[in-house]
Design a protein around this motif. Sequence first.
Motif, mmCIF file in Angstrom:
data_model
loop_
_atom_site.group_PDB
_atom_site.id
_atom_site.type_symbol
_atom_site.label_atom_id
_atom_site.label_comp_id
_atom_site.label_asym_id
_atom_site.label_seq_id
_atom_site.Cartn_x
_atom_site.Cartn_y
_atom_site.Cartn_z
ATOM 1 N N TYR A 61 7.519 27.872 62.972
ATOM 2 C CA TYR A 61 7.875 29.291 63.104
ATOM 3 C C TYR A 61 7.326 30.069 61.909
ATOM 4 C CZ TYR A 61 10.656 33.483 62.213
ATOM 5 O OH TYR A 61 11.044 34.760 61.884
ATOM 6 N N ASN A 118 18.395 36.470 64.028
ATOM 7 C CA ASN A 118 18.279 37.684 63.210
ATOM 8 C C ASN A 118 18.904 38.896 63.867
ATOM 9 O OD1 ASN A 118 16.130 37.322 65.131
ATOM 10 N ND2 ASN A 118 14.987 38.958 64.171
ATOM 11 N N ALA A 140 18.073 41.357 75.398
ATOM 12 C CA ALA A 140 18.121 40.190 76.287
ATOM 13 C C ALA A 140 19.519 39.919 76.838
ATOM 14 C CB ALA A 140 17.597 38.956 75.553
ATOM 15 N N SER A 388 11.787 42.643 67.672
ATOM 16 C CA SER A 388 12.260 41.275 67.770
ATOM 17 C C SER A 388 12.607 40.866 69.194
ATOM 18 C CB SER A 388 13.479 41.071 66.856
ATOM 19 O OG SER A 388 13.669 39.693 66.652
ATOM 20 N N GLY A 389 11.697 41.129 70.084
ATOM 21 C CA GLY A 389 11.864 40.700 71.464
ATOM 22 C C GLY A 389 10.486 40.619 72.083
ATOM 23 N N SER A 433 9.106 37.412 57.933
ATOM 24 C CA SER A 433 9.796 36.422 58.766
ATOM 25 C C SER A 433 11.244 36.238 58.318
ATOM 26 C CB SER A 433 9.076 35.073 58.683
ATOM 27 O OG SER A 433 9.552 34.365 57.546
ATOM 28 N N ILE A 647 10.080 31.710 70.298
ATOM 29 C CA ILE A 647 10.145 31.860 68.837
ATOM 30 C C ILE A 647 9.076 31.024 68.125
ATOM 31 C CG2 ILE A 647 11.712 31.848 66.846
ATOM 32 C CD1 ILE A 647 14.016 31.775 68.995
HETATM 33 N N1 LIG Z 1 12.397 33.180 83.752
HETATM 34 C C1 LIG Z 1 13.229 33.154 82.709
HETATM 35 N N2 LIG Z 1 13.153 34.115 81.773
HETATM 36 C C2 LIG Z 1 13.997 34.085 80.733
HETATM 37 C C3 LIG Z 1 14.965 33.074 80.591
HETATM 38 C C4 LIG Z 1 15.024 32.067 81.583
HETATM 39 O O1 LIG Z 1 15.835 31.138 81.530
HETATM 40 N N3 LIG Z 1 14.133 32.145 82.620
HETATM 41 N N4 LIG Z 1 15.844 33.121 79.536
HETATM 42 C C5 LIG Z 1 16.159 34.443 79.068
HETATM 43 C C6 LIG Z 1 17.037 34.464 77.896
HETATM 44 S S1 LIG Z 1 18.577 33.818 78.102
HETATM 45 C C7 LIG Z 1 16.714 35.088 76.739
HETATM 46 S S2 LIG Z 1 17.886 35.208 75.492
HETATM 47 C C8 LIG Z 1 15.393 35.719 76.579
HETATM 48 C C9 LIG Z 1 14.810 35.562 75.211
HETATM 49 O O2 LIG Z 1 13.667 36.320 75.113
HETATM 50 P P1 LIG Z 1 13.469 37.451 73.978
HETATM 51 O O3 LIG Z 1 14.677 38.267 73.878
HETATM 52 O O4 LIG Z 1 12.188 38.124 74.257
HETATM 53 O O5 LIG Z 1 13.510 36.606 72.669
HETATM 54 P P2 LIG Z 1 12.552 35.549 71.993
HETATM 55 O O6 LIG Z 1 11.691 34.811 72.894
HETATM 56 O O7 LIG Z 1 13.513 34.803 71.174
HETATM 57 O O8 LIG Z 1 11.581 36.456 71.175
HETATM 58 C C10 LIG Z 1 11.937 37.075 70.067
HETATM 59 C C11 LIG Z 1 10.718 37.719 69.424
HETATM 60 O O9 LIG Z 1 11.156 37.954 68.108
HETATM 61 C C12 LIG Z 1 10.103 37.627 67.231
HETATM 62 N N5 LIG Z 1 10.680 37.404 65.903
HETATM 63 C C13 LIG Z 1 11.062 36.255 65.327
HETATM 64 N N6 LIG Z 1 11.556 36.499 64.097
HETATM 65 C C14 LIG Z 1 11.475 37.839 63.898
HETATM 66 C C15 LIG Z 1 11.823 38.698 62.834
HETATM 67 O O10 LIG Z 1 12.338 38.274 61.802
HETATM 68 N N7 LIG Z 1 11.599 40.026 63.017
HETATM 69 C C16 LIG Z 1 11.027 40.539 64.145
HETATM 70 N N8 LIG Z 1 10.852 41.837 64.233
HETATM 71 N N9 LIG Z 1 10.675 39.733 65.161
HETATM 72 C C17 LIG Z 1 10.912 38.415 65.044
HETATM 73 C C18 LIG Z 1 9.436 36.455 67.868
HETATM 74 O O11 LIG Z 1 8.136 36.331 67.363
HETATM 75 C C19 LIG Z 1 9.496 36.833 69.349
HETATM 76 O O12 LIG Z 1 8.355 37.549 69.728
HETATM 77 O O13 LIG Z 1 14.478 35.150 77.519
HETATM 78 C C20 LIG Z 1 14.914 35.304 78.841
HETATM 79 N N10 LIG Z 1 13.882 35.041 79.779
#
Ligand SMILES: Nc1nc2c(c(=O)[nH]1)N[C@H]1C(S)=C(S)[C@@H](COP(=O)(O)OP(=O)(O)OC[C@H]3O[C@@H](n4cnc5c(=O)[nH]c(N)nc54)[C@H](O)[C@@H]3O)O[C@H]1N2
Length: 758
Positions: A61, A118, A140, A388-389, A433, A647
Motif C-alpha cells: 500500500y 482513514n 460507500a 478517498s474512494g 498516505s 486499497i
Molecule cells: N460488485 C461489488 N462492488 C463492491 C463490493 C462488492 O462486494 N461487490 N463491495 C463494496 C463495499 S462493501 C465497499 S466498502 C466499497 C469500497 O470501495 P471504495 O469506497 O471505493 O473504497 P476503496 O476501494 O477502499 O478505495 C479507497 C480509495 O482510497 C484511496 N486511499 C487510500 N488511502 C488514502 C488516503 O490516505 N487518502 C486518500 N485521499 N485516499 C486514500 C485508495 O487509493 C482508493 O482509491 O466497494 C464496494 N463495491
Amino acid sequence: MPMDENNSTKTWHKTACVLCSANCGLEVRLTDREITRVRGNKSHVASAGYTCEKGLRINHYQNNTSRLTSPVKRINDGSYIEVDWDTAIEEISQSLKEISTKYGGDKIFYYGGGGQGNHLGGAHSTATRRAYGITRKSNALAQEKTGEAWVEGQMFGTHTHGGFHDAEVAIFLGKNPWHSHGFDQARRVLKEIANDDSRSLIVIDPRRTETADLADYWLQVKPGTDAFLLAALGALLIQDDLIDTEWLAKNASGVEETKTAFSTVPIKEYAERSGVATEQLRDVANRIARAKSVSTYEDLGIEMGPHSTLVSYLHRVISIMTGNYGKPGALGPHTSIAPLFNYASAGREPNDPVTGGKIISGLVPCNEIADGFLSDHPDRSRAMIIESGNPVHSLAESNKFREAMRKAELTVVIDVVHTETTEQADWILPASSQYEKAEATFFGANFPENTFHLRSGILEPLEGTLTEPEIHSRLVQASGVLDEVDLGPLRDAAEQGLDTFSEAFMTAAIENPAISAYGAVVLYETLGKSLPKGKEGAAVLWFSCQMAVQKYPQQIRDAGYEGEGTQLGNALFEGIINSDDGVIFTRHKQEDAFDFLTTPDQKVNLLIPEMHEQLNQLRSAPVKYTSEEYPFVLSAGERRGFSANTIVRNPEWRKNDKQGALRIHPDDAQSLGISDGSRVRVTTEGGTAVAVAEINETVPSGYVSLPNGYGLSYSPAGGDAEVVGVAPNQLTTTNWKDSIAGTPWHKHVPAKLEIIGT
Ligand SMILES: Nc1nc2c(c(=O)[nH]1)N[C@H]1C(S)=C(S)[C@@H](COP(=O)(O)OP(=O)(O)OC[C@H]3O[C@@H](n4cnc5c(=O)[nH]c(N)nc54)[C@H](O)[C@@H]3O)O[C@H]1N2
Ligand SMILES: Nc1nc2c(c(=O)[nH]1)N[C@H]1C(S)=C(S)[C@@H](COP(=O)(O)OP(=O)(O)OC[C@H]3O[C@@H](n4cnc5c(=O)[nH]c(N)nc54)[C@H](O)[C@@H]3O)O[C@H]1N2
Ligand code: SF4
Ligand SMILES: [Mo]
C-alpha cells in the motif's frame, strides 16, 4: 525518512493496518521509506498482537508505482499537466465558486471521505462543504449499510453491534468473518467458539465458507432467499413459544402486531423456498431460545441481495423476541468518538430531489449518484469532489459512473494513487498516505468498553503530497470564508496549553460563528500547530472529545480521565494524542444499554409498517431471479485471503489466487466443459468479462463467485498499465437494487457462462 528522529532500521514504529475495519495495531520497521518488517502490536488496546496475512504485506500500500506526486489538471486535448499546489487550489476554488453561483452549491456532490483506515479527511471535509455550500453527499456506506441503518434507526435509534467475544451463540448471516473480519481478533474468536462445547456458531451462507467450516449449524440457504428463511425461523420461535415474553413486556413495543405479522408465515413452505429443512430450522430456533446470549452479524451476503432491508429487520426481530439486547454477548449499542450515521433521522428524511431515491442519514443511494448527473432534471448534480474512494471501480455499473464524471462540469479526486476514478477526473490532488500523517477511524463499536486508536504519521509525507487536513484548509481559505478570522490569538493560546486554548476557542466561537462553522480547519491551523510532529491532523479530535464528554461524562471518567466539562474533554484528548496503542475511552455498565434507545418510549420498537408489509408480500415474491438466458447467480465481489477493496493495487501483493478465480461447482463445471484454469466468459445484463475458472466444492451448484477488489490497472514498472482479474462492477447495473434502501444486489447477479479456452 521515518518521521521521528530515531530512524534506525531496528526501531519498531507503532501504527495500524489500513486494509479492513478491524484496524489491527501493527509495529513496523522502516528502511528508508520501505516498510521492511511488520508484526502485530501486543500492547494494542483492541487487537492485542492479532493480525491476518494481509496486514503483514502493508508495504504494497505504502510503496508502489501508482503513487501520485503532483496535482494534475486535465487540459482540452484530454491529457494531464502537472500544476503547482497554489495554482491547483486557486483554480479549483474558483470553479467551485462559479458552479455554486450558477447552479447553487447543492449541485456539487461530495463522495467518500474515508476508507477502511482513514476517517480524518472526511472530518475535515465538513469545513470545505460548508465553505462552498455543498450538501449532497454519499459514500460507500450507502451501498451496504443504509438499509441496516434505516431499520436500526427505527428499532433502536442507535447502532447495535454483537458481543461476539462473549456470545454463547454467534450467528453470521451473509458474513464470512474468517476473511472479512468486522470485529477484533475475528479468527481467534471464531476458533474459541467452535472449540467450546457450551457455545455455538451458526452460519447462514450458500457457500461452505471458512467460517461455515467451523460452524455447529451451517444453514445452506439458497442464494437470495434469506428473507424466507428468517421469516420461517421467526415464525417457529413464536409458534413454539420460544420467545421471552416477560422481557418483551418490559423492553419492547409493537410486540403483538409483530407476532400477528409472523402468524401467517407458512413455515414449511418458506423453509422449502430457502432450501433449508424445517427440522434444521427448529433445531436452530431451540438453540437460540436456550442460549443465555445470542449475537448476529449481518453483512454483504444479505445487504447486497434480494429483500436486503427486510432481512436486516427480520433477524433483529429474532434477536429481540428472544431478549437478546443489552446483556453480555448479545446485541448492544456502543459509544462513538464521532458517529458514522445519524440514526435519529431514519425514516424521516426527504427523498433525493433528482432521482426520488431514499436518502438515509444524509447519504444519496450509491446506485443513484450517476443518474443524478446524467438526468436532465433542472436540479441535477453538476460537479463532484471525490475523496478517498474509487467509485468508478466500486459502485455498480462502472461505465455509467465514468459517463457521469465526464458529464460533470468539474470533478476533483483526492487520492494517494492513480485509480480507475482518477482516470476520469478533471483534477487530481495527491494525498499523503496513511503512514505519512495522523489517521484514525470511527469504526470502533465495542461495549461496555469502547476503544479508539489515533495513529501518528511514521514517515514524512511523500514529496509533492499534502495531507487532507492541509488540502481542506487551503480550499476553505481560498473560498474567502475565513478572511475576517484572525487565527493568531488561537495559535498563541494553543502554545500555552489545552486549558488556555479551550477557553480562547469557546470565546472566539461565540464572537465569530465562522470559528465553529469551519471548526475542523480552524483547529488544524491553531491547535494542530502545537501538536507533536505527525499528529497535526488530529486537532479535529479535540472537538470530538468535547462532544463525547457531553454525552458520556461519567463513562469517560470511569475509563480513567479526570475532570468536568471542557477539562474532561481535554483530558480525553490528551490521552488519545499521547497513546500509540489506542485507548479505552468509555467504560459503561451493561444496564446502560437501555439508555441508548432513542425511540419515543425508550423501548425497542418492533413495529415498522413497511417491513410488516414486505413480510406479508413475501408470499408472492420470487425465489429466483435467474432465467434461461442468465441461468447462474454470480456473487460479484467475494472477500478472500488477498482482497482488500481497492486499497492495494500491485497484484504482486497476493500470495495466491493471483487472477481472482471464478469459483464454480464441479457439476456445473462438468456440464459446461470447464476445468481448473479454463478461461470463461461471464455475461450479465451489465456487461461481459473473461475470468479464470477454479473448480470449487464450497460453492453450491448454480452459483459462481468472483472476488472483490480485482481488475485494477497497475503498471509494475511505471509504464503501461496491466489489469489483473475482473473488475466486478463491469458486470453490474445500477437498477438491480433493494426497493427501500437502494443498495445493490451485487451478491445476486444473474449471469451466463461460456468456456472460451482451457
Ligand atoms: N460488485 C461489488 N462492488 C463492491 C463490493 C462488492 O462486494 N461487490 N463491495 C463494496 C463495499 S462493501 C465497499 S466498502 C466499497 C469500497 O470501495 P471504495 O469506497 O471505493 O473504497 P476503496 O476501494 O477502499 O478505495 C479507497 C480509495 O482510497 C484511496 N486511499 C487510500 N488511502 C488514502 C488516503 O490516505 N487518502 C486518500 N485521499 N485516499 C486514500 C485508495 O487509493 C482508493 O482509491 O466497494 C464496494 N463495491
Ligand atoms: N479480505 C478482505 N476483508 C475485507 C474486505 C476485503 O475487501 N477483503 N472488505 C471489507 C468490507 S468494505 C466489507 S463491507 C466487509 C464485507 O464482508 P463480508 O460481507 O463477509 O464479505 P463477502 O465475501 O462480500 O460476503 C459475505 C458472504 O455472503 C455470502 N452470500 C452470498 N450470497 C448470499 C445469500 O444470498 N445469502 C447469504 N446468507 N449469504 C450469501 C457469501 O458466500 C460470503 O461468504 O469485508 C471487509 N473485510
Ligand atoms: S486486514 Fe484487517 S484483520 Fe487483517 S491485519 Fe489488517 S486490519 Fe487486521
Ligand atoms: Mo464495505
